[in-house]
Motif scaffolding. Structure first.
Motif, PDB file in Angstrom:
ATOM      1  N   ALA A 358       0.830  -1.203   0.000  1.00 13.81           N
ATOM      2  CA  ALA A 358       0.000   0.000   0.000  1.00 13.81           C
ATOM      3  C   ALA A 358       0.866   1.256   0.000  1.00 13.81           C
ATOM      4  CB  ALA A 358      -0.934  -0.002   1.212  1.00 13.81           C
ATOM      5  N   ALA A 359       1.973   1.229   0.747  1.00 15.55           N
ATOM      6  CA  ALA A 359       2.871   2.390   0.782  1.00 15.55           C
ATOM      7  C   ALA A 359       3.551   2.594  -0.563  1.00 15.55           C
ATOM      8  CB  ALA A 359       3.917   2.195   1.881  1.00 15.55           C
ATOM      9  N   ASP A 360       3.953   1.501  -1.210  1.00 17.97           N
ATOM     10  CA  ASP A 360       4.572   1.612  -2.536  1.00 17.97           C
ATOM     11  C   ASP A 360       3.600   2.225  -3.539  1.00 17.97           C
ATOM     12  OD1 ASP A 360       6.872   0.537  -1.539  1.00 17.97           O
ATOM     13  OD2 ASP A 360       6.587  -1.455  -2.396  1.00 17.97           O
ATOM     14  N   ALA A 361       2.359   1.792  -3.473  1.00 17.63           N
ATOM     15  CA  ALA A 361       1.355   2.323  -4.396  1.00 17.63           C
ATOM     16  C   ALA A 361       1.079   3.798  -4.121  1.00 17.63           C
ATOM     17  CB  ALA A 361       0.061   1.523  -4.276  1.00 17.63           C
ATOM     18  N   ALA A 362       1.162   4.187  -2.841  1.00 19.39           N
ATOM     19  CA  ALA A 362       0.905   5.582  -2.478  1.00 19.39           C
ATOM     20  C   ALA A 362       1.978   6.514  -3.016  1.00 19.39           C
ATOM     21  CB  ALA A 362       0.803   5.719  -0.970  1.00 19.39           C
ATOM     22  N   ASP A 363       3.173   5.982  -3.309  1.00 15.03           N
ATOM     23  CA  ASP A 363       4.256   6.805  -3.842  1.00 15.03           C
ATOM     24  C   ASP A 363       4.063   7.153  -5.312  1.00 15.03           C
ATOM     25  OD1 ASP A 363       5.498   6.819  -1.405  1.00 15.03           O
ATOM     26  OD2 ASP A 363       6.861   5.165  -1.868  1.00 15.03           O
ATOM     27  N   GLU A 364       3.133   6.446  -5.969  1.00 14.03           N
ATOM     28  CA  GLU A 364       2.886   6.731  -7.379  1.00 14.03           C
ATOM     29  C   GLU A 364       2.090   8.029  -7.525  1.00 14.03           C
ATOM     30  OE1 GLU A 364       0.896   3.351  -8.910  1.00 14.03           O
ATOM     31  OE2 GLU A 364       2.574   1.974  -8.585  1.00 14.03           O
ATOM     32  N   LEU A 373      -4.512   3.334  -2.791  1.00 18.22           N
ATOM     33  CA  LEU A 373      -4.770   1.923  -2.505  1.00 18.22           C
ATOM     34  C   LEU A 373      -4.735   1.688  -0.999  1.00 18.22           C
ATOM     35  CD1 LEU A 373      -2.828  -0.226  -5.128  1.00 18.22           C
ATOM     36  CD2 LEU A 373      -5.276  -0.249  -4.675  1.00 18.22           C
ATOM     37  N   THR A 374      -5.765   1.064  -0.478  1.00 20.88           N
ATOM     38  CA  THR A 374      -5.811   0.705   0.938  1.00 20.88           C
ATOM     39  C   THR A 374      -5.273  -0.704   1.140  1.00 20.88           C
ATOM     40  OG1 THR A 374      -8.044  -0.208   0.753  1.00 20.88           O
ATOM     41  CG2 THR A 374      -7.845   2.156   1.238  1.00 20.88           C
ATOM     42  N   VAL A 375      -5.008  -1.046   2.382  1.00 22.95           N
ATOM     43  CA  VAL A 375      -4.568  -2.399   2.709  1.00 22.95           C
ATOM     44  C   VAL A 375      -5.617  -3.422   2.276  1.00 22.95           C
ATOM     45  CG1 VAL A 375      -4.206  -3.951   4.660  1.00 22.95           C
ATOM     46  CG2 VAL A 375      -2.985  -1.782   4.580  1.00 22.95           C
ATOM     47  N   ASN A 376      -6.885  -3.111   2.500  1.00 19.77           N
ATOM     48  CA  ASN A 376      -7.956  -4.031   2.100  1.00 19.77           C
ATOM     49  C   ASN A 376      -7.958  -4.251   0.593  1.00 19.77           C
ATOM     50  OD1 ASN A 376      -8.430  -3.195   4.733  1.00 19.77           O
ATOM     51  ND2 ASN A 376     -10.649  -3.274   4.530  1.00 19.77           N
TER      52      ASN A 376
END
Length: 425
Positions: A358-364, A373-376
């Protein structure tokens, strides 16, 4: 990421069989299955019986604490920040019976009342890069530690003695400091903030803290000459003492509260600790409800810094919710000391995978019409693209027959025990 996290502790297994089972175990925890016990995880993995999964938790040779250390290092490499926050909290699992390690009737926030429950104390790590859980301790009440036969039956090591929840939390903080986890702060609720010993322990490590305390907590003022209840301190504050600030972003936007900060607080334990003591008060803008925090920093700090740390404490509650709803942290059916630590450690590994993805996706680069993107949602995508459920009818039928046969034997054994008990003179 799934492969990378699993590879980080693969060397802790001396044999290939438990190593492969651990991979299947963590993958199963991420899978979209209703209940995540050894039976369901084995069926998901394509095993014919649950023996390998059960052996992994009970008899296989591996060190859950060493795996925890490897996992913590992976998390630090991704989320580590010099301004990081260690967050302490506990969570309970409702249980039946009396044999599961640590179980007794006790208060748990999970139920909001006294229930037959097993309680674990956890340590989370949070920074601007992300957050997740990095350590765990099972809480053993006095009723357990004073009954060594009961402890022996549950596999509790002989050297384990009673420790309060703040003492368990202090032990995890020390382990994190010894492992060079980059952190400047500690946050916790009032169960830990009310403990003067826990506060002193953090000061020894030179860790700043923002710890919730009860409204009846006595605050030392005027050089320690007087002690005043925290709620009485708040009642005497003028309107000009309050400032509206955000404690961080929530699902519905910034979480605004009114804050008051008293920086003339002294310590009631060691007046020569060379730090800065203060009292932080939070007021709900809608209900007027108050919350109180004892704060300490090795050097001067700003109100904005303390408010940020107070807000970060809620990340551990978010982590508990994700751990239970997404990776089955509370769905284990184990009774012994080693098994609890092994299951919990593997659940933390599954949670770390979701948090890092989720953190990697948030960097986009963000898209205006999509939330991050959430963990769920990450777990849903993992199940859609990576985890392939087994649909062969023969495999499902074998497991249906195995469960029914096992349950029939258990029922027969139960009937025989009751009959023998009834026949006793």
């Amino acid at each position: 990421m799934l492969a990378g996290v699993l590879a980080s502790f693969a060397g802790r297994f001396g044999r290939v069989e438990p190593r492969r089972t651990a991979v299947a175990f963590v993958t199963g925890l991420l899978a979209d299955i209703e209940v995540k016990t050894c039976w369901q995880l084995a069926e998901q993995a394509g095993h014919a019986r649950p023996d390998a999964m059960q052996r992994l938790l009970y008899r296989a040779v591996w060190d859950a604490d060493a795996v925890r250390d490897d996992l913590r290092q992976v998390i630090v490499e991704r989320f580590g920040d010099p301004d990081g926050v260690l967050v302490v909290d506990e969570t309970g699992d409702l249980k039946k019976g009396v044999h599961s390690v640590g179980v007794q009737r006790q208060y748990t926030g999970t139920a909001g009342r006294i229930e037959n429950a097993q309680v674990g104390v956890f340590l989370g790590y949070a920074s601007e890069h992300g957050h997740t859980l990095i350590d765990r301790r099972v809480y053993l009440p006095v009723s357990w530690t004073e009954d060594r036969d009961r402890c022996q039956d549950a596999g509790v090591p002989d050297e384990v003695e009673f420790a309060t929840k703040p003492e368990l939390a202090a032990d995890m903080v020390t382990a994190a400091v010894d492992a060079d986890v980059p952190a400047r702060w500690v946050a916790a609720d009032e169960a830990y903030g009310n403990s003067s010993a826990f506060r002193a322990h953090l000061r020894q490590h030179r860790l700043g803290y923002v710890l919730a305390v009860s409204r009846s907590h006595l605050v030392p003022l005027d050089g320690g000459k007087v002690k005043v209840r925290a709620d009485h301190v708040a009642a005497d504050l003028p309107a000009s003492a309050w400032q509206r600030r955000s404690a961080g972003a929530g699902s519905k936007g910034p979480r605004f509260y009114d804050w008051a900060w008293l920086d003339e607080v002294t310590t009631d334990a060691d007046p020569d600790d060379s730090g800065r003591h203060s009292l932080l008060i939070r007021r709900n803008t809608s209900t007027g409800e108050l919350a109180f925090y004892r704060c300490w920093t090795p050097q001067s700090a700003t109100l904005a810094q303390l408010v940020r740390v107070a807000g970060i404490r809620w990340t551990v509650e978010v982590a508990f919710q994700a751990a239970k709803s997404q990776v089955g942290l509370d769905q284990h059916q184990v009774r012994r000391w080693d098994s609890w630590h092994r299951f919990t450690t593997l659940a933390l590994a599954a949670l770390a995978i979701l948090a890092i993805c989720a953190a990697d996706a948030a960097d986009e680069p963000p898209k205006s019409d999509l939330i991050k993107l959430t963990v769920n949602e990450v777990r849903r995508l993992i199940n859609a693209f990576i985890i392939r459920p087994i649909h062969e009818l023969a495999h499902r039928l074998r497991w249906s027959q195995w469960r029914r046969r096992h349950q029939a034997r258990a029922r027969q054994a139960h009937y025989e025990r009751r009959l023998n008990a009834d026949l006793q003179p």
